[in-house]
Design an enzyme around this catalytic site. Structure first.
Site, PDB file in Angstrom:
ATOM      1  N   ASP A  31       0.840  -1.193   0.000  1.00 18.79           N
ATOM      2  CA  ASP A  31       0.000   0.000   0.000  1.00 18.79           C
ATOM      3  C   ASP A  31       0.874   1.241   0.000  1.00 18.79           C
ATOM      4  O   ASP A  31       1.991   1.231   0.522  1.00 18.79           O
ATOM      5  CB  ASP A  31      -0.984  -0.009   1.175  1.00 18.79           C
ATOM      6  CG  ASP A  31      -0.305  -0.025   2.520  1.00 18.79           C
ATOM      7  OD1 ASP A  31       0.154   1.057   2.959  1.00 18.79           O
ATOM      8  OD2 ASP A  31      -0.211  -1.095   3.139  1.00 18.79           O
ATOM      9  N   ASP A 120      -9.425   3.201   6.417  1.00 14.27           N
ATOM     10  CA  ASP A 120      -8.273   3.172   7.326  1.00 14.27           C
ATOM     11  C   ASP A 120      -8.700   3.876   8.607  1.00 14.27           C
ATOM     12  O   ASP A 120      -8.771   5.105   8.663  1.00 14.27           O
ATOM     13  CB  ASP A 120      -7.094   3.883   6.649  1.00 14.27           C
ATOM     14  CG  ASP A 120      -5.834   3.912   7.494  1.00 14.27           C
ATOM     15  OD1 ASP A 120      -5.898   3.522   8.679  1.00 14.27           O
ATOM     16  OD2 ASP A 120      -4.792   4.339   6.970  1.00 14.27           O
ATOM     17  N   GLU A 122      -7.838   4.189  12.559  1.00 14.08           N
ATOM     18  CA  GLU A 122      -6.735   3.879  13.470  1.00 14.08           C
ATOM     19  C   GLU A 122      -6.419   5.073  14.349  1.00 14.08           C
ATOM     20  O   GLU A 122      -7.226   5.998  14.478  1.00 14.08           O
ATOM     21  CB  GLU A 122      -5.503   3.465  12.660  1.00 14.08           C
ATOM     22  CG  GLU A 122      -5.095   4.508  11.628  1.00 14.08           C
ATOM     23  CD  GLU A 122      -3.737   4.243  11.019  1.00 14.08           C
ATOM     24  OE1 GLU A 122      -2.737   4.254  11.776  1.00 14.08           O
ATOM     25  OE2 GLU A 122      -3.673   4.032   9.790  1.00 14.08           O
TER      26      GLU A 122
END
Length: 232
Positions: A31, A120, A122
């Site tokens: 990624d 994503d 986090e």
């Protein structure tokens, strides 16, 4: 998003279109974001990589400056590719951020070369670890994002996180373990903890460096099942 190659011990199984089905082998991928700049996509493909997840957006106001060139480069190299969105639950609703992601490269089509978008979610880079939300409010925010994405694409997004963050900020919610493929960040030679009721990860980010750019990811299956997953 921190995103190498290590040994992967996987349970035996049969490749199917179900994103949570057991897998029998691993496929290298990686990624990237604009932080990487120029990426050697052809070199990655020649070395065995078969997919790449590319940063598209963040919050409701940031578009990655290299997303289009990265996406085109990955496509030309023959890599299966898709976009990811870095969530800021303190900067807008899940629905608003899913829409922003979809409007700026995060969509999905069943052409067999496009991964469903990835959320994503986090550690907050700028403040409170959980963005000031309670566990129940965080679960609601993620659901708002995912249901919006699914309503517009017919696929649920992948969820990228760590076991620690997921436990701390969602109360280790199991609400997403059936429909949302897990991209688990755990830098190690094998996986010790899979959170949230997921029986295992669909992708594993096993290190924060990859020879040809970005971070290393492993698909929990073989190349055929990766293609099937992409096609939906």
């Amino acid at each position: 998003m921190k995103t190498t190659v290590g040994s992967l011990l996987l349970s035996a199984g049969i490749a199917t279109a179900n994103p949570l089905a057991p897998r029998s082998s691993g496929v290298q991928g990686f990624d990237i974001s604009s932080y990487q700049g120029t990426v050697d996509f052809s070199g990655a493909y020649s070395s065995g990589a078969r997919f790449v997840i590319i940063k598209a957006t963040e919050g409701t106001s940031y578009i990655d400056s290299d997303f289009s060139s990265h996406y085109d480069g990955a496509t030309s190299a023959g890599l299966i590719r898709g976009g990811y969105h870095f969530a800021h639950p303190d900067e807008g609703s899940g629905a608003d951020q899913a829409t922003y992601f979809l409007d700026n490269g995060g969509g999905w089509t069943n052409d067999g070369q496009t991964l469903p978008g990835m959320l994503d979610i986090e550690y907050n880079p700028d403040g409170s670890e959980c963005y000031g939300l309670s566990a129940s409010d965080m679960v609601s925010w993620i659901s708002d994002f995912g249901e919006t994405y699914n309503s517009k694409t017919g696929r649920y997004p992948m969820i990228y996180s760590t076991a620690d963050w997921w436990s701390t900020c969602t109360g280790d919610s199991t609400d997403f373990s059936t429909n949302y493929p897990l991209v688990l960040a755990q830098y190690a030679s094998s996986i010790s903890t899979v959170p949230g009721g997921w029986p295992y990860q669909s992708f594993w980010q096993n290190a924060d460096s990859y020879t040809y750019g970005g971070d290393s990811d492993i698909w929990n299956g073989d190349s055929d099942s990766l293609s099937t997953f992409a096609k939906g």
